[in-house]
Design a protein around this motif. Structure first.
Motif, PDB file in Angstrom:
ATOM      1  N   ASP A  21       0.807  -1.213   0.000  1.00 44.63           N
ATOM      2  CA  ASP A  21       0.000   0.000   0.000  1.00 44.63           C
ATOM      3  C   ASP A  21       0.844   1.268   0.000  1.00 44.63           C
ATOM      4  N   ASP A  22       0.251   2.301  -0.530  1.00 47.17           N
ATOM      5  CA  ASP A  22       0.673   3.705  -0.439  1.00 47.17           C
ATOM      6  C   ASP A  22       1.733   4.078  -1.479  1.00 47.17           C
ATOM      7  N   HIS A  70      -5.452   3.386  -4.514  1.00 47.26           N
ATOM      8  CA  HIS A  70      -5.512   3.550  -3.046  1.00 47.26           C
ATOM      9  C   HIS A  70      -5.788   5.032  -2.718  1.00 47.26           C
ATOM     10  N   HIS A  74      -5.130   9.497   0.466  1.00 48.74           N
ATOM     11  CA  HIS A  74      -5.175   8.610   1.638  1.00 48.74           C
ATOM     12  C   HIS A  74      -6.187   9.075   2.685  1.00 48.74           C
TER      13      HIS A  74
HETATM   14 ZN   LIG Z   1      -2.621   3.065   2.947  1.00 47.75          ZN
END
Ligand SMILES: [Zn+2]
Length: 194
Positions: A21-22, A70, A74
């Motif tokens: 993720d990210d 994603h 955020h």
């Molecule tokens: Zn994340």
């Protein structure tokens, strides 16, 4: 509404799925690992985290990684009005399309928090599955959100990005792979199952 895939994929195949993720860490050695092991990984990218680092993900994509959504910033989506949720999801679809010429089908909500508005917005942005995780690979060990404390076929594993002070993604992935193999499992290509 986009179907919620949750943290497991229904399959009898002895596979688990590796997700990241990210996009904060951009270690070229991780690209080499994905290439050398032909690892089918899925990277859920947040635009504000990746920033000027999209070149790293182009290199990952070139060696077989899937790039997924994603959000732009955020944001914790649950409870936000539809237009804001849609902007976070569709906005990142547009960014990834502009960079890579593809529109992701998979979406992971930040922090795993979402509501029915998220599922509706995601579907309207072209998402076909909202993917969570059952297991998370931390600095040293796997933790499980629910269910048995061992990997099961169909489990989605996230390699935890939140503790960047510890071992990097490459080392965590190597440890995770030893566990996966020790349980007689292999790594599947998530996009083939959803
Ligand atoms: Zn994340």
């Amino acid at each position: 509404m986009a179907p919620r895939a949750g943290g497991r994929v229904p399959t009898r195949d002895p596979v688990v799925f590796l997700t990241y993720d990210d996009g904060a860490e951009r270690d070229p050695r991780f690209v080499h690992m994905v290439r050398d092991l032909r690892l089918p990984v899925s990277m859920f990218l947040t635009d504000s985290v990746v920033g000027p680092g999209y070149g790293h993900f182009a290199r990952l994509r070139a060696v077989g990684a899937a790039l997924e959504n994603h959000t732009l910033d955020h944001a914790a989506l649950r409870g936000l009005p539809y237009p804001g949720q849609r902007a976070e999801i569709c906005g990142q679809q547009d960014k990834l399309h502009a960079r890579f010429g593809v529109r992701p089908r998979l979406f992971r909500p930040p922090y795993g928090t979402y509501d029915t508005t998220t599922l509706r917005a995601a579907a309207d942005c072209g998402i076909t599955a909202v993917v969570l995780w059952r297991a998370a690979m931390g600095p040293a060990e796997l933790t499980f959100a629910h269910g048995p404390h061992r990997l099961l076929p169909g489990d989605v594993v996230t390699v935890d990005p939140d503790e960047l002070s510890g071992p990097g993604l490459r080392e965590r992935t190597a440890r995770l792979l030893r566990t996966v193999q020790g349980q007689g499992l292999t790594v599947g290509h998530l996009e083939d199952y959803l």
